[in-house]
Design a protein around this motif. Structure first.
Motif, mmCIF file in Angstrom:
data_model
loop_
_atom_site.group_PDB
_atom_site.id
_atom_site.type_symbol
_atom_site.label_atom_id
_atom_site.label_comp_id
_atom_site.label_asym_id
_atom_site.label_seq_id
_atom_site.Cartn_x
_atom_site.Cartn_y
_atom_site.Cartn_z
ATOM 1 N N ASP A 182 0.726 -1.367 -0.097
ATOM 2 C CA ASP A 182 -0.221 0.032 -0.157
ATOM 3 C C ASP A 182 0.806 1.157 0.029
ATOM 4 N N GLU A 183 1.998 1.170 0.712
ATOM 5 C CA GLU A 183 2.832 2.376 0.814
ATOM 6 C C GLU A 183 3.571 2.580 -0.667
ATOM 7 N N VAL A 184 3.686 1.714 -1.412
ATOM 8 C CA VAL A 184 4.339 1.807 -2.689
ATOM 9 C C VAL A 184 3.373 2.660 -3.678
ATOM 10 N N ALA A 185 1.947 2.291 -3.347
ATOM 11 C CA ALA A 185 1.184 3.038 -4.194
ATOM 12 C C ALA A 185 1.082 4.344 -3.717
ATOM 13 N N GLU A 186 1.117 4.570 -2.410
ATOM 14 C CA GLU A 186 0.925 5.939 -1.937
ATOM 15 C C GLU A 186 2.087 6.959 -2.249
ATOM 16 N N LEU A 187 3.473 6.274 -2.500
ATOM 17 C CA LEU A 187 4.483 6.968 -2.884
ATOM 18 C C LEU A 187 4.543 7.178 -4.333
ATOM 19 N N ALA A 188 3.968 6.370 -5.345
ATOM 20 C CA ALA A 188 3.712 6.632 -6.376
ATOM 21 C C ALA A 188 2.964 7.789 -6.813
ATOM 22 N N ALA A 189 1.829 8.007 -6.057
ATOM 23 C CA ALA A 189 1.004 9.134 -6.109
ATOM 24 C C ALA A 189 1.581 10.295 -5.487
ATOM 25 N N MET A 190 2.680 10.313 -4.661
ATOM 26 C CA MET A 190 3.470 11.489 -4.525
ATOM 27 C C MET A 190 4.406 11.715 -5.716
ATOM 28 N N GLY A 191 4.674 11.000 -6.693
ATOM 29 C CA GLY A 191 5.457 11.274 -7.647
ATOM 30 C C GLY A 191 6.723 10.354 -7.526
ATOM 31 N N ILE A 192 6.906 9.562 -6.678
ATOM 32 C CA ILE A 192 8.165 8.704 -6.359
ATOM 33 C C ILE A 192 7.975 7.602 -7.270
ATOM 34 N N PRO A 193 8.630 7.122 -8.510
ATOM 35 C CA PRO A 193 8.594 6.075 -9.133
ATOM 36 C C PRO A 193 8.645 4.705 -8.338
ATOM 37 N N ASP A 311 -7.861 3.558 12.224
ATOM 38 C CA ASP A 311 -8.484 4.121 10.897
ATOM 39 C C ASP A 311 -7.600 3.878 9.926
ATOM 40 N N TYR A 312 -6.448 3.934 10.287
ATOM 41 C CA TYR A 312 -5.413 3.619 8.920
ATOM 42 C C TYR A 312 -3.909 3.113 9.746
ATOM 43 N N GLU A 313 -3.307 2.371 9.026
ATOM 44 C CA GLU A 313 -2.240 1.744 9.760
ATOM 45 C C GLU A 313 -0.961 1.535 8.822
ATOM 46 N N PRO A 314 -0.303 2.540 8.820
ATOM 47 C CA PRO A 314 1.138 2.241 7.903
ATOM 48 C C PRO A 314 1.735 0.977 7.623
ATOM 49 N N GLY A 336 -0.689 -1.709 6.145
ATOM 50 C CA GLY A 336 0.159 -3.033 6.215
ATOM 51 C C GLY A 336 -0.800 -3.931 6.662
ATOM 52 N N GLN A 337 -1.907 -3.843 7.295
ATOM 53 C CA GLN A 337 -2.749 -5.008 7.888
ATOM 54 C C GLN A 337 -3.163 -5.813 6.768
ATOM 55 N N LEU A 338 -3.427 -5.394 5.474
ATOM 56 C CA LEU A 338 -3.834 -5.761 4.276
ATOM 57 C C LEU A 338 -2.638 -6.977 3.727
ATOM 58 N N ASP A 339 -1.416 -6.722 4.146
ATOM 59 C CA ASP A 339 -0.313 -7.674 3.843
ATOM 60 C C ASP A 339 -0.272 -8.473 4.790
ATOM 61 N N THR A 340 -0.283 -8.514 6.021
ATOM 62 C CA THR A 340 -0.102 -9.279 7.416
ATOM 63 C C THR A 340 -1.067 -10.058 7.734
ATOM 64 N N VAL A 341 -2.524 -9.665 7.666
ATOM 65 C CA VAL A 341 -3.441 -10.502 8.224
ATOM 66 C C VAL A 341 -4.285 -11.248 6.815
ATOM 67 N N ALA A 342 -4.016 -12.395 6.965
ATOM 68 C CA ALA A 342 -4.878 -13.487 5.862
ATOM 69 C C ALA A 342 -6.200 -13.511 6.323
ATOM 70 N N ASP A 343 -7.271 -13.229 5.750
ATOM 71 C CA ASP A 343 -8.600 -13.497 6.122
ATOM 72 C C ASP A 343 -9.025 -14.344 5.086
#
Length: 420
Positions: A182-193, A311-314, A336-343
């Motif tokens: 998720d952080e990679v996508a947020e950084l891309a939105a900031m203009g960081i390739p 509410d959000y969790e880096p 990051g909880q999307l990566d760590t917790v497997a539902d």
């Protein structure tokens, strides 16, 4: 000759810069949480791989020594930057130039092979020093101003310059290590390739956090839920307390915040207590205050389910700690909880700010002991295969070596001589 050819498997001298998050801090305070754990454990795991690690953090008390040996191969140095007293991290930016100048002075005679800064203000200080001395810089943000501003809006107390500074650090460092996709996508939105960003998650100590060992004493209630972490509104303790109205016979232990003797003075504790009283669940909500790190695993082992309703969790260290202890997790489907917790394997993911969804997920787990056991066992396996510190350190080391190999000139320090 490339840099990697020159160093081979030789040990590196690594500087970790963590301006507000000392690896020596007691966890659970407003500015003491996952980053403190990450820096401390990463330093130790890198030392286990034979590297020499120095952690630079701000001196926030007069009595602190200049240097503290954290463990074999790891030293903490307290940097004089601003008054030697506790200062909220959002007020530290004016002191970062002084922090950076101190790093320059410290490194002129004995420069590290590589600098790894943590959090954006550490990045600003480290960027100043590494530019002055032409040292390689890797950066981990841990949290992004764009995300905080989007979620907190007018309640965001970050300096107005934060996002611009983050972009400067992102553009100026040699490599960014994000902790989740998720952080990679947020950084891309900031203009960081994305090609300038690698992903190395946070880790967990699988020897300290284990299903086996003592558990903290429980009360008279049939089930216990635990929420751990900094006691700030975005961590969602209010959601957990509200969910208790749908969970009769269940107690909630809230771990974190100020020292136990100062709980009554804390604004967030008072707010949450008022909420619990208003909802009629105050007798089932207990606040421990901040606790030493050695008490965290026994507390987790005393729980039936661990809650992570931010509410959000880096990234979020707590889900890893819970899964390592063999406990199911109910977490919000964010960051990051999307990566760590497997539902559904290791727990449940629910929408943020939704106490009814949280209560439904918890109730389903509490109603089925075998399901809780299966989730706990799957969580332990997941942590062992992906999030142990030996694996995280190996991934971090590989990123370091990639940065050093990509440098256009050989800049290896040999004694006090730099070869270019």
């Amino acid at each position: 000759m490339t840099y990697s050819d020159a160093i081979g498997t030789e040990a590196l001298s690594i500087a970790l810069v963590s301006e507000h998050a000392s690896p020596l801090a007691v966890l659970g305070g407003v500015d003491a949480g996952g980053q403190n754990v990450h820096v401390a454990r990463l330093a130790g795991a890198l030392a286990d791989r034979g590297h020499r690690v120095t952690v630079y953090t701000r001196r926030d008390a007069r009595e602190l020594p200049d240097r503290v040996r954290l463990r074999s191969g790891v030293e903490v140095r307290h940097v004089p930057a601003g008054p030697p007293e506790e200062i909220p991290k959002d007020e530290l930016l004016p002191h970062m130039l002084g922090f950076g100048r101190h790093l320059v002075r410290d490194w002129q005679s004995d420069p590290p092979d590589l600098v790894h800064s943590h959090f954006w203000m550490s990045g600003m200080a480290a960027l100043y020093a590494t530019r002055e001395l032409r040292l390689p810089l890797v950066h981990t943000f841990h949290a992004l101003g764009t995300v905080k501003r989007r979620h907190q809006r007018h309640a965001d107390t970050s300096p107005p310059a934060r996002i611009a500074c983050e972009k400067e650090v992102g553009a100026g460092c040699d490599r960014i290590l994000a902790t989740c996709r998720d952080e990679v996508a947020e950084l891309a939105a900031m203009g960081i390739p994305p090609e300038r960003v690698g992903v190395v998650p946070c880790g967990v100590d699988t020897d300290q956090f284990t299903p086996h060992g003592p558990a903290a004493a429980r009360g008279a209630h049939a089930h216990r839920l635990i929420q751990l972490g900094r006691l700030v509104p975005r961590k969602g303790a209010a959601v957990s307390i509200t969910a208790l109205t749908k969970l009769p016979g269940v107690e909630l232990l809230v771990v974190g915040g100020p020292p136990p003797g100062r709980l009554d003075e804390d604004h967030e504790v008072r707010r949450l207590r008022d909420l619990a009283h208003g909802l009629g669940v105050a007798d089932r909500v207990h606040f421990t205050g901040g606790v030493p790190s050695e008490e965290v695993a026994p507390l987790i082992r005393s729980a039936d389910v661990v809650l992570c309703p931010g509410d959000y969790e880096p990234f979020g260290i707590v889900p890893l700690e819970a899964m390592a202890c063999g406990r199911p997790v109910v977490a919000t489907a964010v960051g990051g909880q999307l990566d760590t917790v497997a539902d559904p394997a290791t727990g449940r993911l629910v929408p943020p700010r939704d106490p009814e969804a949280l209560a439904r997920a918890v109730a389903g787990l509490l109603a089925d002991p075998r399901l809780r056991e299966a989730c706990g066992e799957a969580g332990r396996r997941r942590v062992l295969s992906r999030f142990g510190w030996a694996r995280i350190a190996a991934g971090t080391e590989a990123a370091y070596l990639g940065v050093l190999a990509a440098r256009p000139a050989l800049a290896r320090v040999t004694g006090t001589t730099r070869v270019v």
